[in-house]
Enzyme design. Structure first.
Site, mmCIF file in Angstrom:
data_model
loop_
_atom_site.group_PDB
_atom_site.id
_atom_site.type_symbol
_atom_site.label_atom_id
_atom_site.label_comp_id
_atom_site.label_asym_id
_atom_site.label_seq_id
_atom_site.Cartn_x
_atom_site.Cartn_y
_atom_site.Cartn_z
ATOM 1 N N ASP A 54 0.816 -1.221 0.000
ATOM 2 C CA ASP A 54 0.000 0.000 0.000
ATOM 3 C C ASP A 54 0.847 1.267 0.000
ATOM 4 O O ASP A 54 2.019 1.265 0.372
ATOM 5 C CB ASP A 54 -0.889 -0.006 1.248
ATOM 6 C CG ASP A 54 -2.178 0.784 1.074
ATOM 7 O OD1 ASP A 54 -2.299 1.534 0.079
ATOM 8 O OD2 ASP A 54 -3.067 0.634 1.925
ATOM 9 N N GLU A 86 -13.868 2.104 0.600
ATOM 10 C CA GLU A 86 -13.199 2.621 1.793
ATOM 11 C C GLU A 86 -13.481 4.107 2.003
ATOM 12 O O GLU A 86 -13.514 4.582 3.138
ATOM 13 C CB GLU A 86 -11.695 2.383 1.712
ATOM 14 C CG GLU A 86 -10.975 3.230 0.673
ATOM 15 C CD GLU A 86 -9.456 3.152 0.801
ATOM 16 O OE1 GLU A 86 -8.969 2.255 1.520
ATOM 17 O OE2 GLU A 86 -8.771 3.975 0.184
#
Length: 663
Positions: A403, A458
């Site tokens: 990420d 998200e």
């Protein structure tokens, strides 16, 4: 005197025309033509149905030593045609037709230009054949149009990497300082769509589009400069922000291929829902065995904040919570559990949290036949790469979720491939988050099983993800490749009632809108975003999510209009999944299903409830047996003798039908 001047001008034009040469390739179906004109410089144009859509546009590669690919004489040309099938390890279909015409033009000065025309799109790329390494100052790529068309894209003002933003539509003249991410679409007259993207992006920066201030109705490429100095920053210092750059975009080998510049043109908008051109043009994998790569679904902890209900322990990042997730996955046939932020120190992957017992979690997952995926910050992994991957292999970890790259300059693109290659050696899957769009890496390394590069679910923890945004994604974001949107919210709110809640987030849109994402969005590794105990209260939803595939044997676009609505059919084995999404407006239509070959089907469908416009969780589920050749059926939603399916969606709604062939 005037006659003499006119004579000289005519002779000059004749001389120029004699020197200018055109080379072209045409798609097998004769609809697309890519033509290159070689004269003082190189330019290309693209025709669709015998009409020029991309007007003559300059292309060249500029080196720092003053040398340019694009100003030399032609020395050779080589043509070939290919017509075969590609059978991917996994995809939206079990095979892709790979039919194209190709022309490679060699130029004096050690470079070539490859042209290719598939029915799905046209593309070109430079090929260098120089002995020494080269430094690329810039790549000139124009898109010249005949009008000030509207342009639909993701992006930001005066900044790269806007993949986690919502789609916007602007006219080219109004783009100003907007940096447009790829794929983007130009909305041309007569319902023609021009999609621009790239593929085979290795050791080279990603391409963006900006307004060409030198020409009207024109776009031009912009690339991230090569970074010379970086510094940790952003959320929790998980990014490496560029503080200083060089005056070039790449330093690279002198013998190599460069990325394909891809242009797909269609007047059948729904065809964009299943266009594999980015995959077709990508490098194929080496002959290594990738049979260990297993697509599937993932029980995910982070979106639901590790929240469990009705348990006798405090839920959170701890051993008991992860064992519950593992039990949930095992019980429902979910292949993976993701351990997101918190299992280790973010800047040292060998410093485990004192709240978890990793050996116990690993042993428990192995006992339950559930595989684990671990989240990590990209530059932490890069710093500890071989040692960390070796440790994960010893632990029998199935994959990594990497990420916060949030860049696609040359060094970061080299990181993508380095991780893919080293993870493959250790039989580890890779899911890139905080990432740029896919550019074919998943074909060369099939263990690269998903990418984020999307304003996904998200965001609903702190912002709004509107149904309108969802109805762009299958046309454009999935055009580039797989997409980890992470759907699966059980708290489905109407448009008026939605609000961001960080710990107990919800989705905007109906329950059926949420279910339809699992069919309409292509994701070989598909997250289930909500909590196990929330799913366990929603048995219809859980049963559907437990069974819905993540990869497919066949995909057929049925209906669609970018940003408004879509419907797609996907087959796995003898079962068809038919799904539809709409934006903030209600939508009703009939779908023709001529592809059904069986005589009898068991059909289970999920349809927006009559009050779903006010109560997002309102839905209707029904199962019936249907015979294709019967004259009438008892429910208007089921296919009749002419094989049609009626779809009715509330604002922000969706629809799913599962057809099991009983023959």
């Amino acid at each position: 005197m005037i006659i003499k001047k006119l004579l000289y001008l005519s002779l000059a034009l004749i001389s120029y025309a004699a020197k200018a040469q055109e080379y072209s390739v045409t798609s097998p179906n004769q609809k697309l033509k890519l033509a290159i004109t070689a004269s003082k410089n190189l330019s290309y144009r693209v025709d669709f149905n015998n009409k020029t859509i991309i007007q003559p546009s300059v292309l060249e590669l500029q080196l720092v030593n003053g040398k340019t690919f694009g100003h030399s004489a032609v020395t050779k040309k080589t043509a070939k045609s290919v017509n075969n099938e590609i059978k991917p390890l996994y995809g939206t279909s079990s095979s892709y037709k790979n039919n194209y015409n190709e022309l490679i033009i060699d130029f004096k000065g050690g470079y070539s230009l490859a042209l290719r025309a598939n029915n799905e799109g046209v593309a070109y790329r430079f090929i260098a054949s120089l002995k020494d390494s080269i430094t690329i100052k810039n790549e000139h790529f124009e898109l010249n149009l005949d009008k000030d068309y509207s342009f639909t894209t993701l992006g930001r003002n005066k900044d790269y990497h806007g993949y986690e933003t919502v789609y916007q539509t602007k006219t080219i003249s109004k783009l100003d300082s907007f940096y447009a991410c790829l794929p983007s679409v130009i909305n041309v007259d007569n319902n023609i769509k021009v999609v621009v993207s790239e593929t085979n992006l290795y050791s080279y920066p990603g391409m963006y589009l900006i307004k060409n201030n030198a020409k009207a109705n024109s776009l031009i490429a912009k690339f991230p400069q090569y970074p010379l100095e970086t510094k940790p920053g952003g959320y929790s210092n998980f990014n490496l922000h560029v503080k200083k750059t060089a005056d070039y975009i790449a330093h690279t080998a002198g013998t190599r291929t460069f990325p394909w510049r891809v242009i797909s043109i269609t007047d059948d908008e729904k065809s964009l829902l299943n266009n594999p051109i980015v995959y077709l043009l990508a490098d194929e994998s080496a002959k290594d065995d990738y049979s260990w790569v297993k697509p599937g679904k993932v029980a995910w902890d982070w979106w639901n904040a590790n929240t469990l209900q009705g348990v006798d322990f405090k839920s959170g990042v701890n051993t008991e919570t992860y064992k519950y997730f593992i039990d949930f996955a095992a019980k429902n046939g979910i292949e993976y559990v993701n351990l997101d932020e918190g299992w280790s120190d973010q800047f040292n992957l060998f410093k485990l949290s004192d709240k978890i017992n990793m050996p116990e979690i690993i042993a428990y997952a192995r006992q339950k036949n559930v595989k684990l995926i671990l989240w990590m910050v990209w530059y932490t992994l890069d710093r500890q790469l071989p040692e960390a991957l070796d440790q994960f292999q010893k632990w029998n970890i199935a994959g990594i979720k990497v990420d916060f790259m949030d860049r696609d300059d040359q060094p970061v693109m080299e990181f993508y491939e380095r991780v893919a290659r080293e993870a493959a050696k250790r039989k580890l899957l890779v899911n890139f988050h905080g990432a740029c769009k896919p550019t074919g890496l998943e074909r060369k390394y099939p263990n690269v099983i998903n990418y984020e590069a999307v304003y996904g679910l998200e965001q609903s923890k702190w912002d709004t993800v509107k149904p309108n945004h969802d109805t762009h994604l299958p046309f454009l974001r999935n055009f580039a490749g797989p997409m980890d949107y992470t759907p699966g919210a059980t708290r489905n709110a109407s448009i008026e009632n939605f609000r961001p809640v960080y710990q107990r987030p919800m989705s905007m849109g109906t329950r059926c809108h949420e279910l339809a994402k699992f069919v309409c969005f292509y994701a070989p590794l598909q997250m289930l975003a909500d909590s196990p105990t929330d799913y366990e209260k929603e048995t219809d939803m859980l049963n559907f999510l437990s069974q819905v595939p993540t990869v497919w044997d066949e995909t057929i676009p049925l209906e669609g209009k970018l940003g408004e609505y879509l419907a797609v059919a996907r087959r796995k084995g003898n079962t068809w999944y038919i799904a539809a999404l709409t934006n903030e407006k209600s939508k009703e239509f009939d779908l023709s299903l001529p592809f059904l070959k069986g005589n009898q089907y068991t059909i289970t469908y999920f349809e927006d409830g009559i009050n779903a416009d006010r109560v997002g969780t309102d839905y209707k589920k029904k199962t019936e047996v249907m015979t294709i050749n019967q004259a009438t059926v008892s429910d208007t939603n089921l296919p009749s003798a002419n094989k049609t399916l009626h779809v009715k969606m509330q604002p922000g709604g969706g629809f799913v039908a599962v057809l099991k062939n009983e023959n």
